[in-house]
Design a protein around this motif. Structure first.
Motif, PDB file in Angstrom:
ATOM      1  N   TRP A  70       6.207  56.854  -5.272  1.00 30.61           N
ATOM      2  CA  TRP A  70       6.685  57.611  -4.303  1.00 30.61           C
ATOM      3  C   TRP A  70       7.416  56.928  -3.267  1.00 30.61           C
ATOM      4  O   TRP A  70       8.430  57.370  -2.747  1.00 30.61           O
ATOM      5  CB  TRP A  70       5.478  58.530  -3.482  1.00 30.61           C
ATOM      6  N   LEU A  71       7.019  55.509  -3.273  1.00 26.26           N
ATOM      7  CA  LEU A  71       8.027  54.896  -2.127  1.00 26.26           C
ATOM      8  C   LEU A  71       8.655  54.105  -2.825  1.00 26.26           C
ATOM      9  O   LEU A  71       9.261  52.897  -1.880  1.00 26.26           O
ATOM     10  CB  LEU A  71       6.695  54.115  -1.207  1.00 26.26           C
ATOM     11  N   ALA A  72       9.014  53.819  -3.921  1.00 25.15           N
ATOM     12  CA  ALA A  72      10.062  52.995  -4.504  1.00 25.15           C
ATOM     13  C   ALA A  72      11.169  52.995  -3.745  1.00 25.15           C
ATOM     14  O   ALA A  72      11.464  54.195  -3.413  1.00 25.15           O
ATOM     15  CB  ALA A  72       9.997  53.152  -6.074  1.00 25.15           C
ATOM     16  N   LYS A  73      11.988  51.886  -4.016  1.00 27.44           N
ATOM     17  CA  LYS A  73      13.446  52.004  -3.448  1.00 27.44           C
ATOM     18  C   LYS A  73      14.184  53.026  -4.340  1.00 27.44           C
ATOM     19  O   LYS A  73      14.138  53.597  -5.452  1.00 27.44           O
ATOM     20  CB  LYS A  73      14.147  50.764  -3.607  1.00 27.44           C
ATOM     21  N   TRP A 123       2.459  63.521   2.705  1.00 22.68           N
ATOM     22  CA  TRP A 123       3.153  62.268   2.220  1.00 22.68           C
ATOM     23  C   TRP A 123       2.338  61.046   2.570  1.00 22.68           C
ATOM     24  O   TRP A 123       2.309  60.106   1.837  1.00 22.68           O
ATOM     25  CB  TRP A 123       4.683  62.286   3.174  1.00 22.68           C
ATOM     26  N   TYR A 124       2.026  61.026   3.871  1.00 20.98           N
ATOM     27  CA  TYR A 124       1.094  59.926   4.335  1.00 20.98           C
ATOM     28  C   TYR A 124      -0.051  59.585   3.417  1.00 20.98           C
ATOM     29  O   TYR A 124      -0.335  58.301   2.880  1.00 20.98           O
ATOM     30  CB  TYR A 124       0.790  59.966   5.839  1.00 20.98           C
ATOM     31  N   ALA A 125      -0.736  60.607   2.920  1.00 19.14           N
ATOM     32  CA  ALA A 125      -1.888  60.203   2.135  1.00 19.14           C
ATOM     33  C   ALA A 125      -1.502  59.895   0.695  1.00 19.14           C
ATOM     34  O   ALA A 125      -2.190  59.040   0.264  1.00 19.14           O
ATOM     35  CB  ALA A 125      -2.930  61.751   1.781  1.00 19.14           C
ATOM     36  N   LEU A 126      -0.350  60.356   0.172  1.00 24.38           N
ATOM     37  CA  LEU A 126       0.236  59.792  -1.159  1.00 24.38           C
ATOM     38  C   LEU A 126       0.808  58.510  -1.162  1.00 24.38           C
ATOM     39  O   LEU A 126       0.436  57.786  -1.894  1.00 24.38           O
ATOM     40  CB  LEU A 126       1.257  60.543  -1.591  1.00 24.38           C
ATOM     41  N   ARG A 127       1.221  58.167   0.248  1.00 26.29           N
ATOM     42  CA  ARG A 127       1.476  56.777   0.395  1.00 26.29           C
ATOM     43  C   ARG A 127       0.301  55.843   0.489  1.00 26.29           C
ATOM     44  O   ARG A 127       0.348  54.780  -0.223  1.00 26.29           O
ATOM     45  CB  ARG A 127       2.274  56.645   1.964  1.00 26.29           C
ATOM     46  N   LEU A 128      -0.769  56.220   0.993  1.00 23.73           N
ATOM     47  CA  LEU A 128      -1.987  55.493   1.042  1.00 23.73           C
ATOM     48  C   LEU A 128      -2.527  55.308  -0.348  1.00 23.73           C
ATOM     49  O   LEU A 128      -3.297  54.232  -0.478  1.00 23.73           O
ATOM     50  CB  LEU A 128      -2.919  56.029   2.026  1.00 23.73           C
ATOM     51  N   LYS A 129      -2.592  56.306  -0.925  1.00 26.94           N
ATOM     52  CA  LYS A 129      -3.203  56.357  -2.272  1.00 26.94           C
ATOM     53  C   LYS A 129      -2.273  55.238  -3.382  1.00 26.94           C
ATOM     54  O   LYS A 129      -2.944  54.521  -4.214  1.00 26.94           O
ATOM     55  CB  LYS A 129      -3.117  57.729  -2.933  1.00 26.94           C
ATOM     56  N   THR A 134      -2.011  50.109  -5.922  1.00 32.66           N
ATOM     57  CA  THR A 134      -1.388  48.717  -6.131  1.00 32.66           C
ATOM     58  C   THR A 134      -2.162  47.698  -5.934  1.00 32.66           C
ATOM     59  O   THR A 134      -2.208  46.956  -6.565  1.00 32.66           O
ATOM     60  CB  THR A 134      -0.195  48.728  -5.409  1.00 32.66           C
ATOM     61  N   ALA A 135      -3.050  47.818  -4.854  1.00 28.25           N
ATOM     62  CA  ALA A 135      -3.807  46.695  -4.474  1.00 28.25           C
ATOM     63  C   ALA A 135      -4.804  46.649  -5.579  1.00 28.25           C
ATOM     64  O   ALA A 135      -5.421  45.353  -5.880  1.00 28.25           O
ATOM     65  CB  ALA A 135      -4.595  47.084  -3.075  1.00 28.25           C
ATOM     66  N   ALA A 136      -5.460  47.707  -6.039  1.00 31.81           N
ATOM     67  CA  ALA A 136      -6.568  47.685  -7.456  1.00 31.81           C
ATOM     68  C   ALA A 136      -5.808  46.947  -8.451  1.00 31.81           C
ATOM     69  O   ALA A 136      -6.680  46.123  -9.101  1.00 31.81           O
ATOM     70  CB  ALA A 136      -6.987  49.051  -7.490  1.00 31.81           C
ATOM     71  N   LEU A 137      -4.763  47.332  -8.671  1.00 30.04           N
ATOM     72  CA  LEU A 137      -3.793  46.581  -9.862  1.00 30.04           C
ATOM     73  C   LEU A 137      -3.702  45.290  -9.726  1.00 30.04           C
ATOM     74  O   LEU A 137      -3.799  44.366 -10.551  1.00 30.04           O
ATOM     75  CB  LEU A 137      -2.630  47.350 -10.333  1.00 30.04           C
ATOM     76  N   ASN A 138      -3.237  44.779  -8.463  1.00 27.62           N
ATOM     77  CA  ASN A 138      -3.125  43.370  -8.151  1.00 27.62           C
ATOM     78  C   ASN A 138      -4.206  42.576  -8.242  1.00 27.62           C
ATOM     79  O   ASN A 138      -4.350  41.539  -8.633  1.00 27.62           O
ATOM     80  CB  ASN A 138      -2.384  43.196  -6.681  1.00 27.62           C
TER      81      ASN A 138
END
Length: 148
Positions: A70-73, A123-129, A134-138
């Motif tokens: 959702w937040l990609a450039k 939108w904020y909830a989707l951003r947090l998700k 991403t943190a879990a994958l990293n």
């Protein structure tokens, strides 16, 4: 089998969002009705709301396919389209299908303001998700790298 699984995951994701939007629409319809002294909600209005929420959830899935960020450039246009469609569908159906008859102009403006706040919250909830995923994958990648 691959296409069935993709379709199935799309359906689960779309149904979840449709249910979320439908719950909010029914809640506000019920609240407005109670404030106007009416303790019922017409089945036809519920069906219209369900179909509007399904249509929006399908469009949302097309704008933001499963697995896309959702937040990609460059996603600002998609987010703006998503918000515009939400406004068009929910305000358009609310007015065109007369979901909230008898409310004064200020009440309609208040409902629109609540819709805008709800869109921002979604939108904020989707951003947090996305950040959590991403943190879990990293973290998983770091563990994998440490093991090898």
């Amino acid at each position: 089998m691959k296409y069935f699984n993709q379709f199935y995951l799309w359906g689960v994701n779309t149904k979840y969002r449709m249910g979320l939007y439908f719950s909010a629409a029914v809640f506000f319809k019920g609240l407005v009705n109670v404030l106007l002294g009416n303790w019922t909600v017409d089945i036809v209005v519920l069906l219209e709301m369900l179909l509007a929420c399904f249509a929006f959830a399908c469009l949302e899935s097309a704008i933001f396919p499963y697995g896309k960020e959702w937040l990609a450039k460059g996603q600002g246009g998609r987010i703006a389209l998503w918000a515009a469609l939400a406004n068009l569908i929910f305000i358009g159906c609310g007015l065109g299908l007369n979901w909230f008859p008898g409310i004064p102009l200020w009440g309609g403006l208040l409902l629109v303001l609540i819709l805008e706040y709800a869109l921002l919250a979604m939108w904020y909830a989707l951003r947090l998700k996305e950040r959590r995923d991403t943190a879990a994958l990293n973290q998983g990648l770091r563990r994998f790298q440490e093991e090898t």
